[in-house]
Design an enzyme around this catalytic site. Structure first.
Site, PDB file in Angstrom:
ATOM      1  CG  HIS A   1       4.679  -2.740   3.220  1.00  5.02           C
ATOM      2  ND1 HIS A   1       3.931  -3.271   4.095  1.00  5.02           N
ATOM      3  CD2 HIS A   1       5.168  -1.527   3.535  1.00  5.02           C
ATOM      4  CE1 HIS A   1       3.930  -2.402   5.019  1.00  5.02           C
ATOM      5  NE2 HIS A   1       4.463  -1.428   4.764  1.00  5.02           N
TER       6      HIS A   1
ATOM      7  CG  HIS B   1       8.333   1.705   3.109  1.00  2.00           C
ATOM      8  ND1 HIS B   1       7.355   2.695   3.188  1.00  2.00           N
ATOM      9  CD2 HIS B   1       8.084   0.941   4.112  1.00  2.00           C
ATOM     10  CE1 HIS B   1       6.477   2.291   4.099  1.00  2.00           C
ATOM     11  NE2 HIS B   1       6.929   1.184   4.729  1.00  2.00           N
TER      12      HIS B   1
HETATM   13  P1  AMP Z   1       4.066   0.758   6.996  1.00  2.00           P
HETATM   14  O1  AMP Z   1       3.970   1.705   8.001  1.00  2.00           O
HETATM   15  O2  AMP Z   1       5.466   0.422   6.700  1.00  2.00           O
HETATM   16  O3  AMP Z   1       3.131  -0.177   7.180  1.00  2.00           O
HETATM   17  O4  AMP Z   1       3.952   1.525   5.736  1.00  2.00           O
HETATM   18  C1  AMP Z   1       2.414   1.339   4.925  1.00  2.00           C
HETATM   19  C2  AMP Z   1       2.776   2.640   3.860  1.00  2.00           C
HETATM   20  O5  AMP Z   1       1.555   2.141   3.027  1.00  2.00           O
HETATM   21  C3  AMP Z   1       2.729   3.895   4.271  1.00  2.00           C
HETATM   22  O6  AMP Z   1       4.040   4.550   3.881  1.00  2.00           O
HETATM   23  C4  AMP Z   1       1.599   4.562   3.736  1.00  2.00           C
HETATM   24  O7  AMP Z   1       1.559   5.783   3.155  1.00  2.00           O
HETATM   25  C5  AMP Z   1       0.925   3.536   2.444  1.00  2.00           C
HETATM   26  N1  AMP Z   1      -0.229   3.364   2.130  1.00  2.00           N
HETATM   27  C6  AMP Z   1      -1.291   3.404   2.709  1.00  2.00           C
HETATM   28  N2  AMP Z   1      -2.400   3.104   1.966  1.00  2.00           N
HETATM   29  C7  AMP Z   1      -1.950   3.012   0.790  1.00  2.00           C
HETATM   30  C8  AMP Z   1      -2.425   2.552  -0.667  1.00  2.00           C
HETATM   31  N3  AMP Z   1      -3.647   2.662  -0.451  1.00  2.00           N
HETATM   32  N4  AMP Z   1      -1.913   2.978  -1.604  1.00  2.00           N
HETATM   33  C9  AMP Z   1      -0.640   2.956  -1.517  1.00  2.00           C
HETATM   34  N5  AMP Z   1       0.143   3.379  -0.318  1.00  2.00           N
HETATM   35  C10 AMP Z   1      -0.571   3.152   0.924  1.00  2.00           C
END
Ligand code: AMP
Length: 143
Positions: A105, A107
């Site tokens: 993903h 951001h």
């Molecule tokens: P990362 O640390 O780059 O893997 O980021 C994961 C991101 O996913 C974080 O910014 C979380 O806030 C976000 N996140 C976790 N669960 C969900 C969800 N169910 N829907 C949308 N975002 C999420």
């Protein structure tokens, strides 16, 4: 260390399968964009390819080539929607680099001069606020 395999029980795979809800912003054959539930700034969103990979390190280059134009499209829309001064695009690979969800993903975070980012994976936002922010981004996408 040998990298772990992709596990389709991760939360973004569940969002892609419609098993858990999300505030969707954009979808095409290859890509989905939705609001991050723990935004580091208003308008923080995520762009994911539909094909599963754990992160950038094991992703198919063709998938990356299809995903980045969508990251750009959403970055432009989020900047417009939040009248931002800039946009931070971030992507973490493996826990040592801050990755917590193991489906690739990107951001996309609108930034305003002088406004600090909130902590990564910090506080869950109110659902109504996320919905309103999603509407603003969708309106900017439609321009
Ligand atoms: P990362 O640390 O780059 O893997 O980021 C994961 C991101 O996913 C974080 O910014 C979380 O806030 C976000 N996140 C976790 N669960 C969900 C969800 N169910 N829907 C949308 N975002 C999420």
């Amino acid at each position: 260390m040998v990298a772990s395999a992709y596990d389709d029980n991760n939360i973004f795979a569940k969002i892609l399968r419609g098993e858990i809800p999300s505030h969707k912003l954009y979808e095409d054959e290859h890509t989905l964009a939705f609001m991050d539930v723990m935004p580091q700034a208003p308008g923080h969103l995520l762009v994911i390819p539909k094909v599963g990979s754990r992160n950038l390190l094991d992703a198919d280059p063709d998938v990356l080539a299809r995903t980045i134009p969508v990251v750009q499209k959403l970055a432009v829309a989020a900047k417009e929607a939040f009248d931002a001064d800039g946009v931070f695009v971030a992507q973490f690979n493996e826990p040592a680099a801050g990755q917590t969800v193991f489906h690739l993903h990107f951001h996309v975070i609108p930034r305003k001069e002088g406004e600090p980012l909130k902590p990564h994976s910090g506080v869950m936002a109110d659902g109504e606020v996320l919905k309103a922010h999603a509407e603003k981004i969708k309106a900017a996408l439609a321009l």
